[in-house]
Design a protein around this motif. Structure first.
Motif, PDB file in Angstrom:
ATOM      1  N   GLU A 279     103.443  72.387 -22.006  1.00  0.00           N
ATOM      2  CA  GLU A 279     103.537  71.285 -22.961  1.00  0.00           C
ATOM      3  C   GLU A 279     104.430  71.603 -24.153  1.00  0.00           C
ATOM      4  N   CYS A 337      92.947  67.776 -15.990  1.00  0.00           N
ATOM      5  CA  CYS A 337      92.992  67.903 -17.445  1.00  0.00           C
ATOM      6  C   CYS A 337      92.317  66.664 -18.026  1.00  0.00           C
ATOM      7  N   LEU A 340      94.019  64.665 -20.817  1.00  0.00           N
ATOM      8  CA  LEU A 340      95.250  63.976 -20.404  1.00  0.00           C
ATOM      9  C   LEU A 340      94.976  62.874 -19.384  1.00  0.00           C
ATOM     10  N   SER A 341      93.774  62.868 -18.832  1.00  0.00           N
ATOM     11  CA  SER A 341      93.396  61.922 -17.775  1.00  0.00           C
ATOM     12  C   SER A 341      94.325  62.009 -16.570  1.00  0.00           C
ATOM     13  N   THR A 342      94.768  63.206 -16.257  1.00  0.00           N
ATOM     14  CA  THR A 342      95.627  63.402 -15.093  1.00  0.00           C
ATOM     15  C   THR A 342      95.551  64.866 -14.658  1.00  0.00           C
ATOM     16  N   TYR A 343      96.257  65.192 -13.590  1.00  0.00           N
ATOM     17  CA  TYR A 343      96.286  66.566 -13.096  1.00  0.00           C
ATOM     18  C   TYR A 343      97.462  67.318 -13.695  1.00  0.00           C
ATOM     19  N   ARG A 355     100.093  71.772 -18.636  1.00  0.00           N
ATOM     20  CA  ARG A 355      99.413  70.542 -19.053  1.00  0.00           C
ATOM     21  C   ARG A 355     100.456  69.504 -19.470  1.00  0.00           C
ATOM     22  N   ARG A 357     102.092  65.579 -18.441  1.00  0.00           N
ATOM     23  CA  ARG A 357     102.008  64.338 -17.670  1.00  0.00           C
ATOM     24  C   ARG A 357     103.303  64.171 -16.880  1.00  0.00           C
ATOM     25  N   SER A 359     105.094  62.635 -12.886  1.00  0.00           N
ATOM     26  CA  SER A 359     104.887  61.780 -11.716  1.00  0.00           C
ATOM     27  C   SER A 359     104.373  62.565 -10.518  1.00  0.00           C
ATOM     28  N   ALA A 361     101.733  64.137 -10.189  1.00  0.00           N
ATOM     29  CA  ALA A 361     100.303  63.880  -9.994  1.00  0.00           C
ATOM     30  C   ALA A 361     100.051  62.620  -9.175  1.00  0.00           C
TER      31      ALA A 361
END
Length: 370
Positions: A279, A337, A340-343, A355, A357, A359, A361
């Motif tokens: 990040e 994560c 982040l509500s995502t992988y 960590r 965000r 695509s 995921a």
């Protein structure tokens, strides 16, 4: 590679273009002693020069004329008969629409796809792109075959056959090859033949091998062609063995890759040198476990279990389903994560999550591991 800026100390011999009635032939003999020709022929015969083809036609009001230019490419290394216009325009599934714009889009897409299909001993294979990638890529061919199964299943059959025929059988570090691994890129051009680039047969792709198994499963679901799958089963088992033996380099249950200093740093579909990072922008150091690759492996094991059942290998099917379930749980624990509500994009060599965000995921949805 020259188009992309690769500088060469020597080149082969380029012939003077040969102009005939309604045709022109370009020829080049490379440093690999292979002569390559491209012949353009027009119908009706046009005024042809080395750099220009000119049609002179009269079109009455309200009428139309159709002009053709056929380009035939051949080399001294591969003898074959020229393709006729009728064979080149062979049709698969036909789709029509009352919307002119949609109809145009469908026809354009169909023609673009046909332009990319090349013939191999195993059937048609969609090349990856023009001009830099007009050759066979494992990942690109598989994705195209998956997306066109509803339209023409012969593309998927050709891709599966070709990738099985070129599957690695030995370790070759320079080519990133290991037994069971599916090819990333294969070139028969001059610079590959002379060793100026390492991509004659190059296997530096971490995802093509599980995707090969995914395509086989989807092909059977779409066609019911058990005979082809039975013929491919040893290759599919070799791919599954690669996932366990070579793909999971540290035995943690995830498939990773390490960079090759002489070829690709990253071996996923995002393969630029700075494709995987944290990040704060710091680049991740390998071995790298990409999130989407774990999804591909999960999907491959599930689909392989279905294939094994069809072939009567029920113990093998149970083992593959168990492995898939274990991977799904481990993936959720290591990659999710919450804030982040995502992988995470990936895990680095120290198992720290990137960590970010991204695509990538989204492929967790495509594969069902999410």
């Amino acid at each position: 590679f020259e188009v992309r800026g690769h500088r060469r100390s020597k080149r082969g011999h380029l012939d003077v273009p040969k102009v005939g009635r309604g045709s022109v032939t370009f020829a080049y003999t490379g440093l690999d002693d292979i002569r390559r020709e491209t012949k353009a022929t027009t119908s009706p015969p046009a005024d042809v020069a080395a750099a220009r083809i000119s049609f002179r036609v009269k079109v009455p009001a309200g009428k139309s004329r159709t002009l053709y230019a056929t380009f035939d490419c051949k080399s001294s290394a591969h003898a074959r008969r020229p393709t006729t216009r009728g064979r080149a325009l062979r049709d698969a599934c036909q789709v029509s629409s009352t919307s002119a714009s949609l109809e145009g889009w469908l026809l354009r897409s169909r023609d673009d796809l046909k332009m990319m299909l090349t013939s191999t001993p195993q059937g048609f294979y969609p090349t990856a792109g023009v001009p830099w990638y007009a050759t066979t890529f494992g990942r690109d061919g598989i994705i195209t075959a998956l997306q066109t199964l509803w339209l023409d299943s012969s593309i998927a059959k050709g891709v599966l056959g070709f990738l099985a025929a070129t599957q690695a059988t030995a370790v070759n570090a320079a080519r990133d090859a290991e037994p069971g691994k599916v090819i990333h890129e294969m070139r028969a051009d001059e610079m590959a033949n002379t060793g100026e680039v390492p991509f004659g047969r190059y296997y530096g792709s971490v995802d093509a091998t599980p995707l090969f198994v995914v395509l086989a499963g989807e092909y059977l679901s779409s066609t019911g062609d058990v005979a082809t799958v039975a013929e491919l089963w040893p290759n599919l088992e070799a791919a599954l063995d690669w996932i366990e033996r070579y793909g999971d380099k540290d035995g943690d249950g995830f498939v990773e890759y390490a960079s090759n200093k002489n070829a690709l740093t990253h071996q996923g579909w995002k393969d630029s040198d700075d494709a995987v990072f944290f990040e704060d922008g710091a680049l991740a150091q390998g071995p790298i476990a990409l999130c989407e690759v774990q999804g591909y492996v999960y999907d491959a094991r599930r689909r392989a279990a279905g294939l094994a059942d069809v072939l009567g290998l029920h113990d093998r099917a149970r083992s593959l389903r168990s492995q898939a379930a274990q991977l799904k749980d481990a993936f959720e624990d290591a990659f999710w994560c919450e804030d982040l509500s995502t992988y995470a994009l990936a895990l680095d060599g120290a198992k720290r999550p990137c960590r970010v965000r991204a695509s990538n995921a989204g492929h967790a949805l495509f594969t069902g591991i999410a």
